[in-house]
Design an enzyme around this catalytic site. Structure first.
Site, PDB file in Angstrom:
ATOM      1  N   SER A  96       0.832  -1.207   0.000  1.00  9.28           N
ATOM      2  CA  SER A  96       0.000   0.000   0.000  1.00  9.28           C
ATOM      3  C   SER A  96       0.865   1.254   0.000  1.00  9.28           C
ATOM      4  O   SER A  96       1.873   1.327   0.699  1.00  9.28           O
ATOM      5  CB  SER A  96      -0.896  -0.001   1.238  1.00  9.28           C
ATOM      6  OG  SER A  96      -1.667   1.182   1.262  1.00  9.28           O
TER       7      SER A  96
ATOM      8  N   LYS B 130      -3.481   2.529  -2.126  1.00 15.76           N
ATOM      9  CA  LYS B 130      -3.105   3.519  -1.110  1.00 15.76           C
ATOM     10  C   LYS B 130      -4.284   3.703  -0.151  1.00 15.76           C
ATOM     11  O   LYS B 130      -5.445   3.655  -0.573  1.00 15.76           O
ATOM     12  CB  LYS B 130      -2.779   4.841  -1.824  1.00 15.76           C
ATOM     13  CG  LYS B 130      -2.655   6.058  -0.931  1.00 15.76           C
ATOM     14  CD  LYS B 130      -1.369   6.068  -0.158  1.00 15.76           C
ATOM     15  CE  LYS B 130      -1.245   7.286   0.761  1.00 15.76           C
ATOM     16  NZ  LYS B 130      -0.229   7.080   1.803  1.00 15.76           N
TER      17      LYS B 130
ATOM     18  N   LEU C 240      -1.166  10.304   4.653  1.00 18.60           N
ATOM     19  CA  LEU C 240      -2.381   9.642   4.165  1.00 18.60           C
ATOM     20  C   LEU C 240      -3.212  10.488   3.206  1.00 18.60           C
ATOM     21  O   LEU C 240      -4.444  10.500   3.261  1.00 18.60           O
ATOM     22  CB  LEU C 240      -3.236   9.172   5.352  1.00 18.60           C
ATOM     23  CG  LEU C 240      -2.600   8.045   6.171  1.00 18.60           C
ATOM     24  CD1 LEU C 240      -3.278   7.913   7.533  1.00 18.60           C
ATOM     25  CD2 LEU C 240      -2.673   6.707   5.444  1.00 18.60           C
TER      26      LEU C 240
ATOM     27  N   CYS D  55      -0.156   3.635  10.578  1.00 17.39           N
ATOM     28  CA  CYS D  55       0.525   4.763   9.942  1.00 17.39           C
ATOM     29  C   CYS D  55       1.276   5.575  10.995  1.00 17.39           C
ATOM     30  O   CYS D  55       0.688   5.973  11.988  1.00 17.39           O
ATOM     31  CB  CYS D  55      -0.465   5.663   9.215  1.00 17.39           C
ATOM     32  SG  CYS D  55       0.350   7.117   8.528  1.00 17.39           S
TER      33      CYS D  55
ATOM     34  N   ASN E  44       4.472  -2.031   8.534  1.00 17.87           N
ATOM     35  CA  ASN E  44       4.379  -0.659   8.056  1.00 17.87           C
ATOM     36  C   ASN E  44       5.748  -0.034   8.325  1.00 17.87           C
ATOM     37  O   ASN E  44       6.689  -0.736   8.705  1.00 17.87           O
ATOM     38  CB  ASN E  44       3.241   0.075   8.786  1.00 17.87           C
ATOM     39  CG  ASN E  44       2.694   1.255   7.975  1.00 17.87           C
ATOM     40  OD1 ASN E  44       3.445   2.020   7.388  1.00 17.87           O
ATOM     41  ND2 ASN E  44       1.386   1.399   7.951  1.00 17.87           N
TER      42      ASN E  44
END
Ligand code: DOR
Length: 302
Positions: free
Chosen positions: A21, A45, A73, A129, A191
């Site tokens: 992603s 994404k 984001l 994130c 991540n």
């Protein structure tokens, strides 16, 4: 030729290789470099309930063996995504994994509910994130928050739910177990690793957000260690990522226990990286007389 099919939470992928992603929006740009039909899946994404502009200032910096980002984001919002991105991806013979972003539980839930009747294969819940600001929380850093958010999202989801974990924790196995117990159908990791870069001439942080997420080969050993620990802690399938640039890298993740392989930062250096990874995995299987990729998953000799 070896059988490359893998099954992630009931969804059959023609091979384990997917995009990570955030590598690009939803594949439109990437489609100029590779044939998207060759991928096991495209992971989009992160998309939120409404459009987000992302962070201001410098968002991306190159570091030794890696890349720092604090994109924040940026995304077009779920309505635009449903209108444009799903129809675009549906033209290809690949699975669609929609990464879901949010700053609150309500935001995650509204995206998942909006996708209920849409033709997508899997959801990937981004609770990891490192760049969430303005009242946002990184839910993935605490077992209780993971448990709460995964349970609530799972109740509302039609498609199987992958939960994406952050490496910015001390006990990744405990976090993964909490996600599994709350209903995660698969786990993806890692991540980005929280990091920083400084411009010594201006005596300023390079990134506008001061800190950001590190990706690329620099984090591969961390990712591999975490995939191995999580594979030993849960039963659900794992999608491994973090610095994979070659078939050999991907095989390391498969041996550590990953069923799926995602390629992210490598695409910025070599847009054909996913294809190199795929070919490299196939060559390894041929060389070691393995008929099926699933036969090598988690087969590390300890
Ligand atoms: O490193 C990351 N950057 N991880 C995420 O999950 C989101 C992204 C961003 O947009 O900042």
């Amino acid at each position: 030729r070896p059988d490359l099919k893998v099954n992630i939470a009931g969804v059959e992928l023609k091979n384990p290789v997917m995009t990570a992603s955030g590598t690009f929006g939803s594949g439109l740009e990437y489609g100029e470099y590779i044939d998207l039909n060759q991928l096991g899946a495209v992971v989009t994404k992160g998309v939120a309930s409404v459009p987000w502009k992302g962070n201001s200032g410098v968002r991306v910096a190159e570091t030794y063996g890696g890349m720092l980002n604090s994109v924040g984001l940026q995304n077009p919002g779920i309505e635009e995504f449903i209108k444009k991105d799903i129809p675009f991806l549906r033209k290809y013979d690949t699975k669609i994994v929609v990464n879901i972003a949010g700053k609150t539980l309500e935001e995650y839930c509204s995206v998942v509910e909006r996708l209920y009747d849409e033709d997508v294969d899997l959801l990937e819940l981004n609770i990891s994130c490192p760049n969430v600001k303005e009242g946002g929380v990184c839910f993935g850093t605490d077992t209780e928050m993971v448990s709460y958010v995964v349970k609530e999202v799972k109740k509302r989801a039609k498609q199987p739910l992958i939960v994406k974990l952050t490496p910015n924790v001390t006990d990744i196995a405990a976090i993964a177990k909490a996600a599994e117990a709350a209903g995660a159908d698969a786990i993806s990791l890692i991540n980005t690793l929280l990091g920083m870069a400084i411009d010594i001439y201006r005596r300023k942080p390079v990134l506008g957000n001061i800190v950001g997420g590190l990706s690329g080969p620099a984090i591969k050993p961390v990712a591999l260690r975490m995939v191995y620990q999580v594979a030993n802690a849960v039963k659900v399938p794992i999608i491994g990522m973090g610095g994979i640039i070659s078939g050999e890298d991907a095989v390391e993740f498969l041996l550590a226990g990953a069923t799926g392989i995602a390629v992210g930062t490598a695409n910025f250096v070599n847009p054909r990286a996913t294809m190199d990874v795929l070919e490299g995995v196939e060559e390894y299987l041929v060389k070691y007389n393995e008929d099926k990729v699933i036969d090598i998953i988690g087969t590390l000799n300890i």
